[in-house]
Each structure stands twice: as C-alpha cells, then as structure tokens.
Design a protein around this motif. Structure first.
Motif: not given
Length: 480
Positions: A109-137
């Motif tokens: 039920g959560q959304a993320v801003p444009a340009g964010s980096h989303v991945r699936l953690n295969l160890q926990t089965g959870q989706r994770e998000v952080r700032l994308g490369e362009e956002q970090l720059k």
C-alpha cells in the motif's frame, strides 16, 4: 493449448514510480503477473510481459519507467489484496514513502517517488527502497549549493559592510556614540561614584603618604596600592615626575622594618625593565641605601625585598653595576652569602651574579655577529668599565659559589652549576684545586644519572634532571 485467464487484466505505464523495473529486474514482474493470472496461462503471461517492456522502452529510455498491473473494476479489491498493487485511479489514497540513501522496507500500500530504486530482498522476501543514483547525485549537489550560498557574501552585503565601516570611522559618529569624560564624571558624582585616572590615583596615594598624621598601617596599605600601579612603565615614570620616588627612598630609611620591606618592594617594581626610572633611582642615592640595609642586621623578609630591588636596579644597566662594584657591593653580598644558612638568599645572590656575567658576554658576542651601530658601541664601552670578573676573583666568589651545591634543592644546585660555568674562564685554577668541588660533582652526576635512567624507564625524555647532568658534564670537561 493455452487457457484464457480467469480474470481480465490490463497493463499500463503509469507515473514514473519504479517499484518494478523493466530492464534487468523482471523477476518481481513475473511473480506479480503470475499471481494475477491462472497457472495454465503462463505462455500468455510471458507474451504480456514482453509487451509491457516494449511499451516502457518506447516511453523514453532516460526515465526509469515502472510497470504496474491494473485489473478490471470488478476484481479490483481482490487483485489489490493478492498483489499489493494500488491502481492509478485511487492515487489520492496512496501512502508515499520518502526514500533515503539507506535501504528501507516498502510495505504493502505504499508508493515511492519517481526515480527511486526498488529491489526485492531474496533473503527476507521484502521489497526495499532507497534513493536512485540520479537522486543521490542531485541531493549531494543541492546541499553543496546550499553550503556555498551560506559561505559566500553578496555584493549588496559587502557594500553595506563597507558603508558601516566608513560610518564607524567618521569622527562625528564616534563622538555621538561615546560621552565626554567630564559628563561621565558629573553623572558619577550624582551617584556618589568617583572616577579617577591612574595619575589622579597615584597623586592621592602620595599625598596621603606625605601626611604626617597617616598611621603605619595606612602607609603600608598605600605602598601596596602604589606597588600595583608602578608595574606599568608610564605610571613608574609619572611616579618620578611627581616626586614619589624620593618618598619611596625615604621609606627605606624608616625605623619600622615593615615600611622598609614595602618601600623596597615598590622600588624594585618601579625600576624593573624601566631605564628612565633606573637612572632616577641611582641619582637619588637608592643604591647606596639598599647596600646599607643589606650590610646591617635586618629580618630575612626585608633582605629578600632589598635583594629584589638591587637585582632589578642592576639588570641591563652597566652604569649602576659600576657604581655597585665601586661601593663594595660584592663584599656586602659575600658577607650576606656566608651568613645565610637556609640558602634562599644564597640562591638569589648567585642568580644575580650569573645575570650580570651573562649580560656582558651577550653584548660582546652580539658585536661579533653584526655590524655594530653607535648605540651598541656605547653599550660595549659602558660594559667594558664594569670589572666584574676581577672583582669576583678577588672577593673569593670562586670558592663561595660551589657551597651552594651542598643544598638538597634541585633548583639551588642548577643555579649554582650555571654560575660556575659562567665563572669558569677566571676560576678554573680554583676549581681544579678544590677537592670538595670535584667530589661533589662526581656524587651529583651519579645521583642525577640514576634519576634520568628512572625517568627513561617510564618513557620520559629530555627531563629536568637530564639538563642538570649536562651542566655537570660541561663543567667537568672545562676542569680537565
């Protein structure tokens, strides 16, 4: 034969939110699509996935597009529950998470801003998000711009600062900020407060000191305040111009030893590093009075202050040193040295003699290292008239100074060793014939060498005791 999916699904490219990436991150897309489609329609799902990636590449390769699976209206709630995907049509109900530069869990039920980096953690089965490369720059560049803006000064600010400096330097502006001294005095007078300059304070002190009705206790208090004032060079010179120096010298002749002590203290502070007052003191006969006090029976506390005044009067003043020698100063000091059993006066006397010898040597060496001017030549000429070395040899100081080595105080021994080294050019024969001196040097060297070794064990280097050992070694080398 492929079966038709149980639910009708549509695929659309929505806002550039990338919880699911189309390039190189198709695993999660496959999982989402396969959960919405029956297991028998796998081939159709693969075709559908390829079609979505083709659409994403056509939208634009610079933006990281996202793939969102949207079911029909009838099965929306059921599909949302199964896949955890929010449709575009209900965008106002999204809970938008603000990514950071660290990975954080993305809940259903959560959304993320444009340009964010989303991945699936295969160890926990959870989706994770952080700032994308362009956002970090952009984030780091933005903060650098803010810091640069804070550290720079605009042209307008610089103009205002320059204008304020001109206003502050304007005499009219300064006058308007500060009130005249006369006006301040009137205001203080109304408050029963008295504002006095140093000159006025000293004049008041001297007037009270001249008053015959002043008690001894009051005079002692006045002399203490006067001693505090004359530490400043200008105040000490003003003391001479106001006739206060003569009052201080007269206090040295007082029958009360407390007034003698306080007067000697004031005199020593006034002449210290003040050539003008030194000349006035010698002309007023202060040196002869001080020598007379040292030659007579006086309490120890008086002799300490008198020695302080004599040392201050002779320091860097060859004219006074010559008068000191001509009036039997070394003879007076030798008698005081022999009479002192505690070593306090002995140490001060030896230190004063060492200073006088060192001054003359430094002046002579300075003339060899530079082209002497008229002032330096005059100082060399004045010091040449001070026959200190001959007087020291004649008055037996070559045998007196080594007696200070018998003290148990390290400071006393150090000062004696330095004086012995300074007197070595004229006293070597006496040193070599003095067996007690040779024995004392050997004993002291062994004692301080053990102290140095003990300090080296605990990691201390270049200690005070090592300096004493170096002085002993240097003296022994000269005596060989």
């Amino acid at each position: 034969m492929l079966r038709k999916p149980s639910k009708e699904c549509s695929v659309s490219v929505t806002r550039p939110i990338k919880p699911y990436h189309c390039y190189g991150r198709s695993l999660y897309d496959v999982i989402v699509v396969m959960k919405l489609i029956s297991t028998s329609a796998i081939g159709a799902a693969l075709l559908l996935l390829l079609h979505c990636c083709q659409i994403a590449s056509n939208v634009g390769q610079k933006s990281d597009c996202a793939l969102t699976v949207v079911e029909n209206t009838e099965g929306r709630k059921e599909a949302d529950k199964e896949a955890g995907v929010i449709a575009d049509e209900d965008e106002g109900d999204f809970e938008v998470i603000q990514p950071t530069d660290n990975w954080q869990t993305l809940k259903a039920g959560q959304a993320v801003p444009a340009g964010s980096h989303v991945r699936l953690n295969l160890q926990t089965g959870q989706r994770e998000v952080r700032l994308g490369e362009e956002q970090l720059k952009y984030w780091t560049h933005e903060h650098r711009e803010i810091e640069d803006d804070q550290s720079t000064i605009s042209a307008d600010e610089l103009k205002r600062a320059m204008k304020k400096m001109k206003e502050d330097l304007n005499p009219d502006s300064v006058t308007s900020k500060y009130r005249p001294l006369g006006e301040l005095k009137r205001d203080m007078a109304q408050l029963d407060l008295l504002v006095e300059t140093d000159i006025q304070i000293m004049k008041r002190l001297l007037d009270q000191l001249k008053n015959s009705n002043s008690t001894t206790e009051l005079k002692l208090s006045l002399l203490l305040d006067l001693e505090y004032m004359v530490h400043q060079v200008d105040n000490a010179q003003s003391l001479c111009s106001m006739g206060g120096l003569q009052l201080v010298v007269e206090g040295l002749n007082s029958t009360d030893f407390r007034l003698q002590e306080s007067s000697a203290f004031v005199l020593g502070s006034a002449v210290s590093s003040n050539p003008m007052v030194q000349v006035k003191a010698v002309e007023s006969g202060a040196l002869q009075t001080l020598l007379t006090i040292m030659a007579t029976a006086q309490p120890l506390r008086v002799k300490k202050k008198v020695l302080f005044a004599v040392a201050s009067l002779l320091r860097n003043f060859p004219y006074a040193q010559r008068h000191f020698l001509s009036h039997g100063g070394l003879q007076v000091l030798s008698e005081l040295f022999r009479a002192d059993g505690g070593g306090v006066l002995r140490t001060r006397i030896v230190t004063m003699l060492y200073d006088m010898i060192s001054e003359k040597e430094l002046i002579s060496q300075a003339g060899l290292d530079m082209d002497p001017d008229a002032a330096h030549k005059e100082r060399v000429h004045q010091y040449s008239k001070v026959s200190l070395q001959g007087e020291l040899l004649e008055k037996g100081w070559c045998n007196l100074v080594p007696q200070l080595l018998e003290s148990t105080e390290h400071d006393y021994r150090e000062k004696a060793l330095r004086a012995l080294l300074a007197m070595a050019p004229m006293c070597l024969d006496q040193y070599r014939s003095d067996r007690s001196l040779l024995s004392s040097l050997l004993t002291l060297r062994d004692q301080y060498q053990e102290m140095v070794e003990s300090e080296m064990i605990v990691g201390e280097e270049n200690s005070y005791f090592a300096e004493i050992v170096a002085l002993i070694n240097a003296l022994q080398v000269k005596m060989k």
